[in-house]
Design a protein around this motif. Structure first.
Motif, PDB file in Angstrom:
ATOM      1  N   GLU A 181      76.755  -5.383  23.914  1.00 16.25           N
ATOM      2  CA  GLU A 181      77.971  -6.204  23.820  1.00 16.25           C
ATOM      3  C   GLU A 181      78.350  -6.820  25.166  1.00 16.25           C
ATOM      4  OE1 GLU A 181      77.690  -2.979  23.415  1.00 16.25           O
ATOM      5  OE2 GLU A 181      79.498  -1.875  23.983  1.00 16.25           O
ATOM      6  N   ARG A 192      80.347 -12.854  22.059  1.00 13.22           N
ATOM      7  CA  ARG A 192      79.410 -12.947  20.960  1.00 13.22           C
ATOM      8  C   ARG A 192      79.143 -11.530  20.471  1.00 13.22           C
ATOM      9  NH1 ARG A 192      73.609 -16.131  21.305  1.00 13.22           N
ATOM     10  NH2 ARG A 192      74.118 -17.453  19.560  1.00 13.22           N
ATOM     11  N   SER A 193      79.209 -11.369  19.173  1.00 12.46           N
ATOM     12  CA  SER A 193      78.903 -10.059  18.615  1.00 12.46           C
ATOM     13  C   SER A 193      77.517 -10.119  17.998  1.00 12.46           C
ATOM     14  CB  SER A 193      79.941  -9.709  17.561  1.00 12.46           C
ATOM     15  OG  SER A 193      79.680  -8.424  17.080  1.00 12.46           O
ATOM     16  N   GLU A 204      73.615 -13.546  16.121  1.00  9.31           N
ATOM     17  CA  GLU A 204      75.051 -13.479  16.112  1.00  9.31           C
ATOM     18  C   GLU A 204      75.465 -13.053  14.720  1.00  9.31           C
ATOM     19  OE1 GLU A 204      78.397 -16.455  17.939  1.00  9.31           O
ATOM     20  OE2 GLU A 204      76.412 -17.172  17.428  1.00  9.31           O
ATOM     21  N   ARG A 205      76.304 -12.076  14.613  1.00 10.42           N
ATOM     22  CA  ARG A 205      76.725 -11.624  13.289  1.00 10.42           C
ATOM     23  C   ARG A 205      77.452 -12.736  12.556  1.00 10.42           C
ATOM     24  NH1 ARG A 205      79.226  -5.960  14.812  1.00 10.42           N
ATOM     25  NH2 ARG A 205      77.310  -4.778  14.975  1.00 10.42           N
ATOM     26  N   LEU A 216      81.232 -13.104  12.556  1.00  9.68           N
ATOM     27  CA  LEU A 216      81.947 -13.307  13.821  1.00  9.68           C
ATOM     28  C   LEU A 216      81.388 -14.519  14.553  1.00  9.68           C
ATOM     29  CD1 LEU A 216      82.188  -9.627  15.042  1.00  9.68           C
ATOM     30  CD2 LEU A 216      84.122 -11.133  14.627  1.00  9.68           C
TER      31      LEU A 216
END
Lengths: 308, 281, 496
Positions: C149, C155-156, C487-488, C491
């Motif tokens: 993280e 950015r997740s 990137e999830r 999110l």
């Protein structure tokens, strides 16, 4: 320093120029050469070559005729028990000890080298230094080891540094002149490269790393750097100059890595006492112990070599 | 006084800072959401694409050589000119079927989006670059550089925000763009071209082709002097084989959220360069 | 000829043999695939041999991977991703990577000897470069596993799932380490295919993975040639692909994977310019050029294969180069003093031989030092082409062998123009003592790695990868982590 410096050799010939040196790559190359694995027959010939190239040295204020006699005996017959072991190249002493050394090695082929010229700092008047050299030669020294005038060199007076070497060479007459750069004081490989070229152009027969009086001395990258300078000088002038590593060389392994560096840089024709020397004192016994190990298959100990 | 007779605009391509018609002579009709004919827009051909790539290539090095500060200012100037043309952009969006409120909101967001990206020009290196603690006496750092010439398939929706959101991350770092548009974003694109032409953006940095994206993209994907293709707005019918041709010169293929904004979207069009130098004396 | 045992023989640099002992390695007769934590027979029962290229002796039979084998491996990787590995906290994942690093350090001699036997590279390189760097790669990325993280602000991120990784034969273990370490640190599971001529160290790594109790299925190793690789590329269960190898194969993979829109990283070929200016540290530049093209027999994608030397020093530089090359020691790769080992395979030797013949027929001048080549095995002497022009084949195409071309330039602009005039863009070298010129060149050169006053340096903290047809994506550093994360979806975004 990036620009190359040009010197005009004393003995004539075209100008010679230095090249910049990258410290990190130079050290990496030296380290790579020090990974050369020297085994069996190569180790034996390396050890013998090392002995043949040693300037067995004592440069103490406490040196006496007795000490010098003992050193000379060791120089001529390093291992009394083993007649195959060659003599060293030379003994190296202060001027006051030269006559004792000359007497002790007479007829053996071992040369006598003397430091001179207000060794080790060189901080005396030029006339005094020249007189010191002439004195040592007069006492019978075959070889003279002087220091570069670092004061002149570091202050930028390259002409003076050069001219003093030329004067020393003249004072030497037939004796060979080795010029000590005291590399550990010059601050960079660039400066050593420049000092090497200056000394060769001024007439040095050998360039030598160190006096042995300061901690940073004959490191492998320094010897590599100077070997490259010698090669460049030979390329540019055709004049062949010798190389002497001195100071801090205590083990046989250090010594044979110097041989590797010089051999792979200048060629193995440099690995003779005429063109390569290792100034040392305790090195010789380590080399002898290594030879005993090769001969017997067992590790030797300090009681089986002579302390001189 | 006689009533003013409106002067209709000719909708042309935007290549190398000038407004040519399509070399093919083709046009296509652009209709409003209500079905009114709004324009006969130039329909770009593969040769127009070729010319646009050429213009983009010749502008690229100079654009990238600008200082990041300067690129940021040049792009900010685009937002200033857009602001002065708010009414025109809003009316274009209303023509495309937006409510006046939605149109205003999209124009606002678009201008803000552009300003946001303009500010990245001199901050990218901070966020995407690194100084690397390598073993050994070396100074080692990594910094972003533009990939080169990028062909952008502009999204149809949202017509203005999508267009700007895909162009900005391409050009902010020093890439040059060839934008393929059509359908609902045609008018927004042509209006943007006029903004660019009257701003400080050098000719060739953004080139705009209107027409059929599906016709132009296979040529872009196969073009050996194109470094990257953004397929975010590619039509559904684009054939896999056309995309596969991108491999012929190892193009960077990008697909992204048409409304998204992120420095990582700039990163999609960057190359990372790592430099080593010894530390010695 | 080795020196005699005559003590009066002067020391020479034809050093006595100093072979590394092979007693430390234990090679099985036959190797299966490593799937789900165990070695398993190939479904087809088919195997292929791997040989020592320095002696042509047979080393082992290797399982030839079929689509079915790949399917089994992907299933195991999927189960591990959805099971223990996917649920494990990053801090725990990291500990496994640390364990791998330590075991590689502890068993480095064994790995180095095996690498040299299977691939032909000098033992001093496998010992001093491949192994230390492989261990370092795991060590570096181990520390990232619980810090993801922090790598990408705002950015997740999450792992892709199952990564398919195909590695080449030039740095077999090291390339596997470069791929595995970031993939695992990011939380992916892996199906790895080593090259068919050099599978043994990857298979020995499997032994390490068993020893450290890596959960089954986290790393699966399927051996085989191009068809096996294609089965990985085409497998629908693969979520991410990474390939290091030739540009030709890389393009085929990009083509094949393009329709599936899965993330891809490619580290492909190169034709690096190695630029030497008049004002350089000449001796170190010579060393750099030699290291750049002759280390690992030139089987290096970032090899400095095109020397561009300033015309004013060209003759003397080439002379220095020739002299230096003449001291290179070619021969038994297991000998600790060998500088140039064996060519990796008969096929590669043929390619190099053909390319050099093309160079000669196109009119370039070939220099090769006097050099005895062993009777058995695949060998090619260090070679230099002078009189080379930009249009010559040998100056344009990747040879992937110990062959240097020499061209000259007059100005920095001309050097840049020639350097960049290639579809490749992996690396470049610059030698000058002028700092501002280095930085100017650095900005102009279209290459992912620029070595200034050094060459062929690698480090896990340093991103590596190409521009243009040399590929995309980076390995090493924070940038090397990114290709293994997405990137999830819940999110997305940031910004205005």
């Amino acid at each position: 320093m990036t620009a190359s410096t040009v010197f005009v050799p004393t003995k004539g010939g075209g100008p010679v120029s230095t090249t910049p040196v990258d410290a990190v790559s130079l050290e990496a190359r030296a380290a790579a050469l020090c990974t050369r694995s020297i085994k069996t027959t190569s180790k034996r010939s390396a050890l013998h070559t090392t002995i043949r190239c040693i300037d067995l040295t004592t440069l103490e204020g406490t040196d006496t005729p007795g000490k010098v006699a003992s050193l000379c005996q060791k120089a001529v017959r390093p291992d009394p028990a083993n007649p195959v072991i060659p003599s060293v190249a030379a003994v190296c002493v202060y001027p006051e000890m030269v006559e004792h050394a000359v007497a002790a090695v007479a007829g053996t082929g071992v040369a006598v080298a003397s430091v001179a010229g207000a060794f080790p700092a060189g901080m005396s008047a030029p006339a005094v230094r020249v007189a010191d050299i002439a004195d040592a030669v007069g006492r019978g020294a075959d070889e003279i080891d002087i220091v570069l005038n670092r004061s002149a060199f570091m202050s930028g007076d390259l002409g003076r540094a050069h001219d003093e070497i030329a004067a020393a060479k003249e004072a030497c007459g037939a004796a060979h002149l080795k010029v000590i750069l005291e590399t550990g004081e010059l601050g960079s490989y660039d400066q050593v490269r420049r000092a090497s070229m200056l000394a060769m152009a001024a007439g040095a027969d050998f360039i030598k790393t160190s006096t042995g009086k300061i901690p940073k001395a004959a490191t492998h990258p320094m010897v590599l750097n100077m070997a490259e300078a010698i090669r460049d000088y030979a390329d540019q002038t055709g004049v062949v100059v010798g190389l002497k590593g001195a100071g801090g060389i205590r083990t046989a392994k250090q010594a044979w890595h110097h041989l590797v560096i010089v051999g792979e840089t200048l060629g193995t024709e440099w690995l003779t006492p005429d063109l390569f020397r290792l100034g040392a004192s305790s090195l010789l016994n380590d080399v002898l112990m290594q030879i005993q190990k090769l001969d017997t298959g067992r590790y030797s100990g300090p009681d089986y070599v002579t302390v001189d | 006084m006689a009533e003013h007779m409106p002067v209709d605009k000719t909708f042309k391509l935007f290549i190398g800072g000038v407004f040519p018609r399509s070399e093919s002579g083709r046009t296509f009709q652009v209709h409003s959401a209500d079905g009114d004919l709004l324009a006969n827009a130039a329909q770009a051909s593969r040769k127009d694409l070729r010319e646009a790539v050429r213009a983009a290539r010749s502008a690229q090095a100079g654009w990238a050589d600008r200082t990041a500060y300067n690129r940021g200012q040049v792009l900010y100037r685009v937002a200033e000119v857009m602001e002065s043309r708010r009414a025109e952009f809003t009316s274009v969006l209303i023509d495309m079927g937006h409510s006046p409120g939605d149109a205003t909101a999209e124009v606002d967001r678009s201008i803000d989006r552009w300003v946001w990206y303009a500010g990245w020009a001199d901050k990218l290196h901070h966020v995407l670059g690194t100084v690397n603690p390598v073993v050994g006496p070396y100074f080692n750092f990594t910094f972003p550089e533009p990939t080169g010439v990028v062909v952008v398939a502009a999204p149809d929706d949202p017509p203005l925000l999508g267009l700007l959101s895909r162009i900005a991350p391409v050009v902010v770092s020093g890439n040059t763009a060839v934008v393929a548009t059509g359908g609902p974003s045609t008018l927004a694109a042509v209006t943007l071209a006029e903004v660019l032409a009257t701003s400080d953006v050098p000719g060739g940095v953004v080139n705009i082709l209107t027409g059929e994206k599906g016709e132009l993209l296979p040529w872009a994907l196969g073009h050996m002097d194109v470094n990257s293709v953004d397929l975010t707005g590619a039509p559904d019918g684009l054939e896999d084989e056309a995309v596969a041709a991108a491999a012929d010169n190892v193009k960077r293929i990008v697909r992204a959220d048409p409304e998204g904004a992120s420095p990582y979207m700039i990163g999609d069009f960057l190359e990372m360069k790592t430099v080593w130098h010894p530390i010695g004396r | 000829m080795a020196p005699t045992d005559n003590p009066h023989e002067p020391f020479g640099i034809d050093y006595a043999p100093a072979p590394e002992s092979t007693a430390v390695v234990n090679i099985a007769k036959t190797y299966g695939h490593f799937i789900n934590g165990d070695f398993v027979e190939p479904s087809s029962g088919a195997t292929f041999p791997t040989v020592n290229p320095a002696t042509e002796t047979h080393l082992a039979n290797i399982a030839d991977g079929s689509a079915e084998d790949v399917d089994r491996a992907v299933a195991a990787a999927r189960a591990a991703f959805e099971g223990p590995w996917g649920q494990m906290p990053g801090s725990e994942r990291g500990k496994y990577l640390f364990r791998i690093a330590r075991q590689l350090q502890e068993r480095s001699r064994e790995f180095a000897v095996l690498e040299t036997m299977d691939g032909g590279k000098p033992i001093k390189e496998s010992r001093d470069l491949d192994l230390p760097l492989s261990a370092a790669w795991f060590f570096y990325y181990a520390g990232w596993a619980d810090k993801l993280e922090y790598a990408f602000p705002n950015r997740s991120v999450a792992p892709h799932g199952v990564a398919g990784q195909i590695v080449p034969w030039n740095f077999p273990l090291m390339m596997a380490a470069w791929k595995l370490a970031p993939a695992l640190a990011a939380g992916n599971t892996v199906v790895l295919k080593p090259a068919e001529t050099t599978p043994l160290t990857a298979l020995l790594l499997a032994d390490v993975l068993q020893n450290i109790d890596l959960p089954p299925g986290v790393v699966n190793i399927v051996t085989g040639a191009g068809a096996t690789g294609a089965a990985i590329v085409d497998h629908r269960g693969i979520d991410k692909l990474a390939f290091t190898g030739s540009t030709e194969v890389g393009k085929a993979i990009q083509r094949a994977a393009s329709a599936r829109r899965i993330p891809l990283t490619l580290e492909l070929g190169g034709k690096a310019a190695h630029i030497v200016f008049e004002d350089s540290a000449i001796d170190q530049a010579v060393e750099g050029v030699v290291t750049g093209i002759y280390s690992n027999q030139g089987h290096v994608c970032c090899a400095g294969s095109r020397l561009l030397v300033e015309e004013s020093i060209a003759d003397s530089f080439v002379e220095r180069l020739r002299r230096r090359i003449s001291t290179l020691r070619l021969g038994d790769p297991l000998d600790k003093n060998t500088d140039v080992g064996a060519i990796n395979s008969a096929d590669q030797l043929q390619r190099i031989t053909d390319m050099v013949a093309t160079g000669v027929s196109e009119g370039a001048d070939l220099f090769q030092p006097e050099c005895d080549l062993p009777d058995k095995g695949y060998w090619f002497p260090p070679s230099v082409f002078t009189g080379v022009q930009q249009s010559h084949t040998v100056a344009r195409e990747e040879i992937f062998g110990p062959v240097l071309t020499v061209q000259t330039f007059r100005t920095a602009e001309e050097a840049v123009e020639k350097a960049n005039n290639t579809p490749y863009g992996l690396s470049a070298g610059i030698w000058t003592e002028k700092g501002s010129k280095i930085l100017w060149m650095t900005e102009k050169l279209r290459a992912g790695v620029v070595w200034a006053n050094t060459y062929n340096q690698f480090d896990p903290a340093s991103p590596f990868g190409g521009y243009k047809e040399s590929g995309f994506g980076r390995e090493g550093g924070m940038h090397g982590l990114a290709p293994y994360l997405h990137e999830r979806a819940d999110l997305t975004g940031g910004g205005a």
